[in-house]
Design a protein around this motif. Structure first.
Motif, short mmCIF file in Angstrom:
data_model
loop_
_atom_site.label_atom_id
_atom_site.label_comp_id
_atom_site.label_asym_id
_atom_site.label_seq_id
_atom_site.Cartn_x
_atom_site.Cartn_y
_atom_site.Cartn_z
N LYS A 87 0.84 -1.20 0.00
CA LYS A 87 0.00 0.00 0.00
C LYS A 87 0.87 1.24 0.00
CE LYS A 87 -3.86 -1.80 2.76
NZ LYS A 87 -4.60 -1.58 4.03
N PHE A 88 0.48 2.20 -0.82
CA PHE A 88 1.07 3.53 -0.79
C PHE A 88 0.01 4.44 -0.19
CE2 PHE A 88 3.55 1.34 -3.87
CZ PHE A 88 4.82 1.83 -3.69
N VAL A 89 0.32 4.98 0.97
CA VAL A 89 -0.65 5.77 1.74
C VAL A 89 -0.28 7.25 1.63
CG1 VAL A 89 -1.70 6.13 4.00
CG2 VAL A 89 -0.96 3.82 3.32
N PHE A 90 -1.28 8.05 1.25
CA PHE A 90 -1.12 9.50 1.13
C PHE A 90 -2.06 10.13 2.15
CE2 PHE A 90 -0.27 7.50 -2.91
CZ PHE A 90 0.84 8.15 -3.41
N ASP A 91 -1.52 10.62 3.25
CA ASP A 91 -2.31 11.25 4.31
C ASP A 91 -2.28 12.77 4.14
OD1 ASP A 91 -3.24 9.06 5.73
OD2 ASP A 91 -1.47 8.96 7.00
N PHE A 92 -3.43 13.41 4.40
CA PHE A 92 -3.54 14.86 4.25
C PHE A 92 -4.00 15.48 5.57
CE2 PHE A 92 -4.59 12.69 0.32
CZ PHE A 92 -3.61 13.18 -0.52
N HIS A 93 -3.27 16.50 6.01
CA HIS A 93 -3.58 17.19 7.27
C HIS A 93 -3.56 18.69 7.01
CE1 HIS A 93 -2.69 13.34 9.18
NE2 HIS A 93 -1.57 13.34 8.47
N LYS A 94 -4.54 19.38 7.56
CA LYS A 94 -4.61 20.84 7.42
C LYS A 94 -3.39 21.46 8.10
CE LYS A 94 -7.12 24.55 6.41
NZ LYS A 94 -6.99 25.09 5.08
N ASN A 95 -2.74 22.39 7.42
CA ASN A 95 -1.57 23.09 7.94
C ASN A 95 -2.05 24.39 8.59
OD1 ASN A 95 0.82 24.40 8.47
ND2 ASN A 95 1.64 24.20 6.39
N VAL A 96 -2.12 24.42 9.92
CA VAL A 96 -2.63 25.60 10.63
C VAL A 96 -1.67 26.77 10.57
CG1 VAL A 96 -4.14 24.29 12.17
CG2 VAL A 96 -1.77 24.71 12.83
N CYS A 97 -0.41 26.53 10.23
CA CYS A 97 0.59 27.59 10.15
C CYS A 97 0.86 28.01 8.71
CB CYS A 97 1.90 27.12 10.79
SG CYS A 97 1.75 26.65 12.50
N MET A 187 1.28 16.78 3.48
CA MET A 187 1.09 15.45 2.93
C MET A 187 2.15 14.53 3.50
SD MET A 187 1.13 14.08 -1.06
CE MET A 187 0.30 15.53 -1.66
N ASP A 188 1.72 13.41 4.07
CA ASP A 188 2.62 12.38 4.56
C ASP A 188 2.42 11.16 3.68
OD1 ASP A 188 3.58 13.82 6.82
OD2 ASP A 188 1.72 13.36 7.87
N VAL A 189 3.52 10.65 3.11
CA VAL A 189 3.43 9.51 2.21
C VAL A 189 4.32 8.40 2.76
CG1 VAL A 189 3.62 8.71 -0.16
CG2 VAL A 189 3.19 11.14 0.29
N TYR A 190 3.74 7.21 2.86
CA TYR A 190 4.53 6.06 3.29
C TYR A 190 4.02 4.80 2.58
CZ TYR A 190 0.59 5.48 6.56
OH TYR A 190 -0.66 5.35 7.12
#
Length: 196
Positions: A87-97, A187-190
């Motif tokens: 699996k190639f996982v692409f996680d997305f998180h709002k950047n508050v800064c 974006m965090d990809v692992y």
């Protein structure tokens, strides 16, 4: 939702998906052509049905992003029983800064996207253990209301989302690939190699 983020991310995912298919040998190398993207050579499928499926996945991803309720995209290489092997996982998180003036010309973003693709080519030996008869699936992690909205979208009615009710297999190895900002998101990809 930041339309620039959506456009950049969907374009990047398109390049990443085609590159993963190439390096994992899901299809013969003969159905790929070389192109230049992010100042490097990348691989792109020329098979109409493969491209149509990927394009429909990307349109669904774009629609989910527009609602603001897409937290993860998983591109899974599957065996002949459609069980994930990799699996190639692409996680997305709002950047508050997020600072709109920082990386205004997207130079750093392009460097990060290029670095991911170069990393992908450098780890391609990990794909040598995959069986011959493999395929792929794209999973979108969103909420129920977004899934319903996507299924009622006339432009996507031929490509319905299907809820995945499978138990998640345990991974034997997790390999971080890249973590970087894209406009107002991180974006965090692992990569996860699944226990067989």
């Amino acid at each position: 939702m930041d339309i620039c983020f959506i456009d950049l991310t969907v374009e990047f995912l398109a390049v990443a998906f085609h590159s993963i298919l190439y390096y994992a040998n899901v299809y013969p190398k003969s159905i790929f052509e070389t192109r230049r993207k992010y100042s490097i050579v990348v691989y792109h499928s020329i098979h109409p049905e493969v491209n149509q499926y990927i394009d429909m996945c990307l349109r669904s991803i774009s629609e989910c992003f527009k609602t603001g309720h897409l937290s993860r995209v998983v591109f899974a290489i599957t065996d002949d029983g459609h069980h994930p092997l990799l699996k190639f996982v692409f996680d997305f998180h709002k950047n508050v800064c997020f600072d709109d003036a920082k990386d205004a010309y997207l130079v750093q973003t392009e460097q990060n996207l290029r670095a991911f693709l170069l990393k992908l080519s450098s780890i391609s030996e990990k794909f040598n253990k995959l069986p011959e008869d493999i395929s792929f699936t794209v999973y979108l992690h969103t909420n129920e209301s977004t899934a319903v909205a996507i299924t009622t979208n006339p432009s996507l009615e031929d490509f319905p989302l299907i809820e995945n009710e499978e138990n998640t297999a345990e991974s034997s190895e997790i390999l971080p690939l890249r973590s970087f900002p894209v406009r107002s998101y991180n974006m965090d990809v692992y990569m996860e190699m699944m226990t067989l």
